[in-house]
Design an enzyme around this catalytic site. Sequence first.
Site, short mmCIF file in Angstrom:
data_model
loop_
_atom_site.label_atom_id
_atom_site.label_comp_id
_atom_site.label_asym_id
_atom_site.label_seq_id
_atom_site.Cartn_x
_atom_site.Cartn_y
_atom_site.Cartn_z
N GLY A 1 0.85 -1.19 0.09
CA GLY A 1 0.19 -0.01 -0.03
C GLY A 1 0.88 1.27 0.04
N ARG A 2 0.27 2.27 0.54
CA ARG A 2 1.03 3.64 0.49
C ARG A 2 2.39 3.37 1.19
NH1 ARG A 2 -3.07 5.62 2.97
NH2 ARG A 2 -4.71 6.36 1.80
N ILE A 3 2.27 2.90 2.42
CA ILE A 3 3.62 2.86 3.17
C ILE A 3 4.73 1.66 2.41
CG2 ILE A 3 4.80 2.54 5.22
CD1 ILE A 3 1.91 2.97 6.79
N ARG B 1 -2.63 -8.59 -1.48
CA ARG B 1 -3.74 -9.29 -1.96
C ARG B 1 -3.89 -9.39 -3.26
NH1 ARG B 1 -7.57 -6.44 2.34
NH2 ARG B 1 -6.55 -4.75 1.32
N ARG C 1 2.04 -5.19 12.38
CA ARG C 1 1.38 -5.40 13.54
C ARG C 1 2.11 -6.65 14.20
NH1 ARG C 1 -0.12 -1.11 13.93
NH2 ARG C 1 -2.11 -0.28 14.08
N ASP D 1 9.28 -3.52 14.99
CA ASP D 1 8.89 -2.44 15.93
C ASP D 1 7.62 -2.74 16.77
OD1 ASP D 1 8.87 0.32 16.67
OD2 ASP D 1 7.15 0.77 15.18
N GLU E 1 2.14 -6.16 23.12
CA GLU E 1 2.92 -4.95 23.45
C GLU E 1 2.19 -4.29 24.92
OE1 GLU E 1 2.50 -2.42 20.14
OE2 GLU E 1 3.24 -3.84 19.09
N HIS F 1 7.38 0.04 19.28
CA HIS F 1 6.33 0.59 18.50
C HIS F 1 6.14 2.03 18.02
CE1 HIS F 1 1.86 -0.50 17.02
NE2 HIS F 1 2.39 0.50 16.18
#
Length: 320
Positions: free
Chosen positions: A152-154, A174, A231, A255, A260, A278
């Site tokens: 995606g964007r990131i 996907r 995540r 991260d 967490e 994170h």
Amino acid sequence: MSKAEVLAVAKLHPFYRQALEAHYTVHDRSHELDPAGFEKLAPRLVGVAATGESLVPASLLQRLPAARVVSVFGVGYDGVDVAAAKTCGIPVTHTPGVLTEDVADLAIALVLSVARRLAQADGFVRAGRWLEGPIALGRKVSGARMGIVGMGRIGQAIAQRAQAFGMSIAYTARSAKPALPHPFFPDPASLAAASDFLVVITPGGAGTRHLIDAKVLAALGPHGFLINVARGSVVDEGALIEALREGGIAGAGLDVFADEPRVPQALLDMPQVVLTPHMASATTETRQAMADLAFANMQAGIEGRPLLTPVPEWTAQVAG
Ligand code: GLV
């Protein structure tokens, strides 16, 4: 006129909290801290403020008849039951776009840190071990193969940065994105087999739980590194620890974690692992931009104006 009331379901970042408090009465985690009082409060709540990690389950949404928006401070919203929110008619918003650069920057920082042993090297100098001889050699990053899980964007911002290091890029997602010049792999295992650095930046939630499992790590192999800025739930942490312990992969830059802020002792003990709390979007500039956007969404929702950045599922519902 008394202020409208909103519920903060988690401890909010001060920038977001302050913006909300200037306009609304913010009830801090009342659903958890004061369940009896919450019964009376719930019907008055017009908004829900959440973070990327916080939980907004159906059981909570169903108790909020006046709620007009759930505004998440974060791009990820896997803790929000969006299907239930849709059923309740409560729109959900998040903060995409404003944190893309920071998350991509941290992904590259982790690549460089694990490969070039930055955290280890810092400890090495501080402990006076340089006096005894040189540090062990690292792994060359420039020209290596990066595999991106989630384009995606990131993911695309990470690819852009990695290309500046002369890295080749491949990805899985996907579906293939024909507009991108990079090779698409149908699944993480085949991508891992063709990667030196496997960077995970896919949304969390049930659909991606343990997407990176023992099989993918075996495919990445003893010279491969795993980077996770998505995540903790996306990676089977037990399998990761096992792979690191056995030398099944070379190292990891993490991260995010399964539970967490608790990090397994096994990971804390491993020198080939770089751990960050994170913090991929944790710069002053970006956290301010996230707070501004999360607040603007909250205000728009409460005032019945168009939302700035609703989650894609909500946009699809409105369009459909
Ligand atoms: C942070 O993890 C976010 O989802 O923005």
